[in-house]
Design a protein around this motif. Structure first.
Motif, PDB file in Angstrom:
ATOM      1  N   THR A 108       1.243  -1.033   0.078  1.00 16.19           N
ATOM      2  CA  THR A 108       0.238  -0.185   0.094  1.00 16.19           C
ATOM      3  C   THR A 108       0.904   1.372   0.053  1.00 16.19           C
ATOM      4  O   THR A 108       0.800   2.043  -0.504  1.00 16.19           O
ATOM      5  N   GLN A 229      -6.202  -0.123  -2.485  1.00 18.49           N
ATOM      6  CA  GLN A 229      -5.232  -0.554  -2.373  1.00 18.49           C
ATOM      7  C   GLN A 229      -5.142  -1.877  -1.469  1.00 18.49           C
ATOM      8  O   GLN A 229      -4.573  -3.048  -0.835  1.00 18.49           O
ATOM      9  N   PHE A 230      -5.129  -1.706   0.154  1.00 12.39           N
ATOM     10  CA  PHE A 230      -5.104  -1.607   1.093  1.00 12.39           C
ATOM     11  C   PHE A 230      -6.443  -3.167   1.366  1.00 12.39           C
ATOM     12  O   PHE A 230      -5.744  -4.132   1.577  1.00 12.39           O
TER      13      PHE A 230
END
Length: 301
Positions: A108, A229-230
């Protein structure tokens, strides 16, 4: 006479208008109340699997095999934390959570940092072939992950990073960058040029301009990207199943292995799945204000 007639008509219309206005307000409130009730019902229906998973994770294996999770509403004595105690005492699960963190956080951070720098470069820096390179980045958005699994596996095996945490991080970073660059470039391009020119006149270089002006203004978009993204990396199983170290798999692979070894061992899977879901939820709620700001900013622009 005309004036008196007009005055009389106007005075007579006042109660009717007041009555219509009151009726319109009541109708609007009724419609708003009905909409709220509908949205609450939709929210509860959407949360039903999560509620069922939570309640199942708090029941013993015998109770799970005998009745459904809704039985706890009539027999609350079934609720227990023994499943979580056994789960946290399981070194495989605890180590898999650590492995997931070691994969998700670097993947991330790298995507956010590199995507921010590249987005700023594509938005405000002049270099040869800038538009053509950006078209290449946009084209990479449509490349599915499945297409790259075999060639990237051979490449990682040749350089010695296959079945390593570093290899998984590199894979997620590479496939997260096209979307990151596309999103942040479009967001940064909406920053007023006059603001950047004023900073340059004050003596700010490109690095200072990026860190002191562009990054604070792009905070909502960067937070939205970080959340996306995480969540994508944390919940991924396909890439982790192929590229991760089999001795230290992430939580998704570890839970899949529990299914393979123990069949329908729901007293292990339910608390494990809920624990793996709590951390992404905590990250989302921690940054939800920035996320909403980024979404609204994109909608206005």
């Amino acid at each position: 006479m005309t004036t008196a007639s007009t005055t009389s008509t106007t005075a007579a219309d006042v109660p009717l208008r007041a009555e219509r206005s009151l009726g319109a307000r009541l109708a609007a409130r009724a419609a708003g109340g009905a909409m709220r009730i509908f949205l609450v019902l939709v929210g509860l229906f959407w949360l039903m699997p999560t509620i069922g998973l939570l309640l199942s994770s708090l029941r013993g294996s015998d109770d799970i095999a005998a009745t459904g999770w809704w039985k706890v509403f009539t027999a609350p004595s079934q609720l227990t934390f023994d499943n979580y105690s056994r789960l946290l005492d399981n070194p495989t699960i605890t180590h898999s959570l650590l492995s997931t963190v070691m994969i998700t956080v670097p993947a991330t951070v790298l995507v956010v940092v590199i995507g921010s720098l590249a987005g700023y470069a594509f938005a405000w820096l002049e270099f040869p072939g800038r538009d053509w390179w950006f078209l290449v980045v946009v084209g990479l958005l449509v490349v599915p992950v499945q297409v790259a699994l075999v060639p990237v596996s051979k490449l990682f095996g040749a350089v010695g990073i296959f079945e390593t945490t570093f290899g998984v991080v590199i894979f997620h970073t590479a496939f997260g960058l096209p979307f990151a660059i596309f999103l942040l470039r479009n967001f940064f391009a909406e920053i007023p040029r006059e603001l950047l020119e004023a900073a340059r006149l004050d003596g700010a270089g490109e690095i200072r301009l990026f860190t002191r002006v562009v990054m604070p203004l792009g905070g909502p978009a960067i937070a939205s990207l970080g959340i996306f993204q995480f969540l994508w990396v944390w919940n991924d199983m396909l890439v982790a199943l192929i590229f991760a170290d089999s001795d230290s798999p992430p939580i998704t692979v570890a839970l899949q292995q529990q299914v393979r070894q123990f069949g329908n061992n729901i007293d292990v899977l339910a608390p494990g799945a809920f624990v793996s879901m709590v951390i992404p939820l905590a990250v989302f709620f921690a940054f939800q204000r920035q996320f909403v700001s980024g979404v609204m900013a994109g909608a206005v622009k």
